[in-house]
Design a protein around this motif. Structure first.
Motif, PDB file in Angstrom:
ATOM      1  N   PRO A   1       0.828  -1.207   0.000  1.00 19.46           N
ATOM      2  CA  PRO A   1       0.000   0.000   0.000  1.00 19.46           C
ATOM      3  C   PRO A   1       0.867   1.264   0.000  1.00 19.46           C
ATOM      4  O   PRO A   1       1.934   1.309   0.619  1.00 19.46           O
ATOM      5  CB  PRO A   1      -0.802  -0.112   1.296  1.00 19.46           C
ATOM      6  CG  PRO A   1      -0.835  -1.579   1.580  1.00 19.46           C
ATOM      7  CD  PRO A   1       0.508  -2.098   1.115  1.00 19.46           C
TER       8      PRO A   1
ATOM      9  N   THR B   1       1.932   4.976   1.002  1.00 22.29           N
ATOM     10  CA  THR B   1       1.840   5.855   2.168  1.00 22.29           C
ATOM     11  C   THR B   1       2.354   7.234   1.766  1.00 22.29           C
ATOM     12  O   THR B   1       3.001   7.392   0.728  1.00 22.29           O
ATOM     13  CB  THR B   1       2.678   5.328   3.353  1.00 22.29           C
ATOM     14  OG1 THR B   1       4.063   5.460   3.024  1.00 22.29           O
ATOM     15  CG2 THR B   1       2.327   3.880   3.680  1.00 22.29           C
TER      16      THR B   1
ATOM     17  N   LEU C   1      -5.056   9.656   0.525  1.00 23.80           N
ATOM     18  CA  LEU C   1      -4.675   8.362   1.109  1.00 23.80           C
ATOM     19  C   LEU C   1      -5.407   8.119   2.422  1.00 23.80           C
ATOM     20  O   LEU C   1      -5.804   6.979   2.711  1.00 23.80           O
ATOM     21  CB  LEU C   1      -3.161   8.305   1.327  1.00 23.80           C
ATOM     22  CG  LEU C   1      -2.305   8.322   0.057  1.00 23.80           C
ATOM     23  CD1 LEU C   1      -0.827   8.430   0.422  1.00 23.80           C
ATOM     24  CD2 LEU C   1      -2.571   7.111  -0.813  1.00 23.80           C
ATOM     25  N   GLN C   2      -5.603   9.156   3.212  1.00 17.99           N
ATOM     26  CA  GLN C   2      -6.320   9.000   4.483  1.00 17.99           C
ATOM     27  C   GLN C   2      -7.798   8.686   4.240  1.00 17.99           C
ATOM     28  O   GLN C   2      -8.383   7.870   4.932  1.00 17.99           O
ATOM     29  CB  GLN C   2      -6.188  10.273   5.313  1.00 17.99           C
ATOM     30  CG  GLN C   2      -6.840  10.173   6.676  1.00 17.99           C
ATOM     31  CD  GLN C   2      -6.629  11.423   7.505  1.00 17.99           C
ATOM     32  OE1 GLN C   2      -6.223  12.475   7.004  1.00 17.99           O
ATOM     33  NE2 GLN C   2      -6.886  11.320   8.786  1.00 17.99           N
ATOM     34  N   ARG C   3      -8.385   9.305   3.224  1.00 26.85           N
ATOM     35  CA  ARG C   3      -9.800   9.081   2.914  1.00 26.85           C
ATOM     36  C   ARG C   3     -10.033   7.707   2.278  1.00 26.85           C
ATOM     37  O   ARG C   3     -11.116   7.153   2.374  1.00 26.85           O
ATOM     38  CB  ARG C   3     -10.287  10.171   1.952  1.00 26.85           C
ATOM     39  CG  ARG C   3     -11.767  10.114   1.661  1.00 26.85           C
ATOM     40  CD  ARG C   3     -12.172  11.257   0.732  1.00 26.85           C
ATOM     41  NE  ARG C   3     -13.595  11.336   0.570  1.00 26.85           N
ATOM     42  CZ  ARG C   3     -14.302  10.575  -0.255  1.00 26.85           C
ATOM     43  NH1 ARG C   3     -13.707   9.646  -0.964  1.00 26.85           N
ATOM     44  NH2 ARG C   3     -15.606  10.726  -0.357  1.00 26.85           N
ATOM     45  N   ASN C   4      -9.008   7.179   1.638  1.00 25.84           N
ATOM     46  CA  ASN C   4      -9.112   5.909   0.909  1.00 25.84           C
ATOM     47  C   ASN C   4      -8.025   4.932   1.366  1.00 25.84           C
ATOM     48  O   ASN C   4      -7.201   4.498   0.557  1.00 25.84           O
ATOM     49  CB  ASN C   4      -8.975   6.164  -0.592  1.00 25.84           C
ATOM     50  CG  ASN C   4     -10.028   7.100  -1.125  1.00 25.84           C
ATOM     51  OD1 ASN C   4     -11.170   6.718  -1.303  1.00 25.84           O
ATOM     52  ND2 ASN C   4      -9.646   8.340  -1.378  1.00 25.84           N
ATOM     53  N   PRO C   5      -8.010   4.565   2.632  1.00 19.51           N
ATOM     54  CA  PRO C   5      -6.904   3.738   3.136  1.00 19.51           C
ATOM     55  C   PRO C   5      -6.841   2.368   2.459  1.00 19.51           C
ATOM     56  O   PRO C   5      -7.859   1.722   2.226  1.00 19.51           O
ATOM     57  CB  PRO C   5      -7.207   3.604   4.629  1.00 19.51           C
ATOM     58  CG  PRO C   5      -8.686   3.844   4.745  1.00 19.51           C
ATOM     59  CD  PRO C   5      -9.024   4.817   3.653  1.00 19.51           C
ATOM     60  N   GLY C   6      -5.613   1.964   2.113  1.00 18.05           N
ATOM     61  CA  GLY C   6      -5.390   0.643   1.552  1.00 18.05           C
ATOM     62  C   GLY C   6      -5.827   0.461   0.114  1.00 18.05           C
ATOM     63  O   GLY C   6      -5.872  -0.666  -0.375  1.00 18.05           O
TER      64      GLY C   6
ATOM     65  N   SER D   1      -4.482   2.458  -2.586  1.00 11.95           N
ATOM     66  CA  SER D   1      -3.429   2.919  -3.487  1.00 11.95           C
ATOM     67  C   SER D   1      -2.180   2.095  -3.211  1.00 11.95           C
ATOM     68  O   SER D   1      -1.934   1.701  -2.071  1.00 11.95           O
ATOM     69  CB  SER D   1      -3.154   4.406  -3.272  1.00 11.95           C
ATOM     70  OG  SER D   1      -4.304   5.180  -3.564  1.00 11.95           O
TER      71      SER D   1
ATOM     72  N   GLU E   1     -14.300  -3.437  -0.941  1.00  7.55           N
ATOM     73  CA  GLU E   1     -15.115  -2.323  -0.427  1.00  7.55           C
ATOM     74  C   GLU E   1     -16.514  -2.341  -1.062  1.00  7.55           C
ATOM     75  O   GLU E   1     -17.256  -1.368  -0.951  1.00  7.55           O
ATOM     76  CB  GLU E   1     -14.432  -0.989  -0.749  1.00  7.55           C
ATOM     77  CG  GLU E   1     -13.085  -0.799  -0.092  1.00  7.55           C
ATOM     78  CD  GLU E   1     -13.193  -0.300   1.331  1.00  7.55           C
ATOM     79  OE1 GLU E   1     -14.098   0.501   1.632  1.00  7.55           O
ATOM     80  OE2 GLU E   1     -12.368  -0.741   2.150  1.00  7.55           O
TER      81      GLU E   1
END
Length: 143
Positions: A5, A7, A39-44, A46, A99
């Motif tokens: 993933p 970061t 990235l925070q809004r869509n964790p894991g 990218s 998801e």
């Protein structure tokens, strides 16, 4: 090849890759802060590909709870035609499927012929029945 993933610590390497990749256009939203929010809004959702500790591939994805969106797929010229891009796409689609996202979209620049071939070869279909409209709700013309 090592896939993991993405970061925010990958930001500098990702931007360097994006800037060296034909067909990738960066906007103000691609600032460190913008990517960190994404990235925070869509964790894991990218991912990066690493070879010998260096980022040689990236892909970002997210969703709005109905549709997935893929962006910033880039593979270093030295690692193209080795399946890296296809694997990054597969990782994103699997993460989106987890998801409960069944359909995804992407946008590519009209002149990006290599991108068109890549996505078509993976089974993505060009849509001629919709048009994209954009509205800048703050910031400058490169928002």
């Amino acid at each position: 090849m090592h896939y993991r993933p993405m970061t925010i610590e990958d930001y500098d390497a990702a931007v360097a890759l994006w800037l060296s990749t034909e067909g990738v256009r960066l906007r103000d939203a691609d600032s460190r802060e913008g990517v960190a929010r994404y990235l925070q809004r869509n964790p894991g959702l990218s991912f990066v590909a690493e070879a010998e500790g260096n980022v040689v591939g990236t892909i970002m994805s997210g969703h709005d709870s109905h549709r997935g969106f893929i962006q910033h797929l880039a593979v270093a010229a030295s690692h193209r035609n080795m399946g890296v891009g296809s694997q990054l796409v597969a990782l994103c689609l699997e993460a989106l499927k987890n998801e409960d996202i069944q359909k995804s979209h992407l946008m590519i620049l009209v002149e990006n012929e290599a991108g068109k071939r890549f996505w078509s070869n993976l089974g993505w279909e060009f849509r001629s029945d919709i048009a994209l409209y954009s509205f800048i709700n703050g910031g400058g013309p490169n928002a």
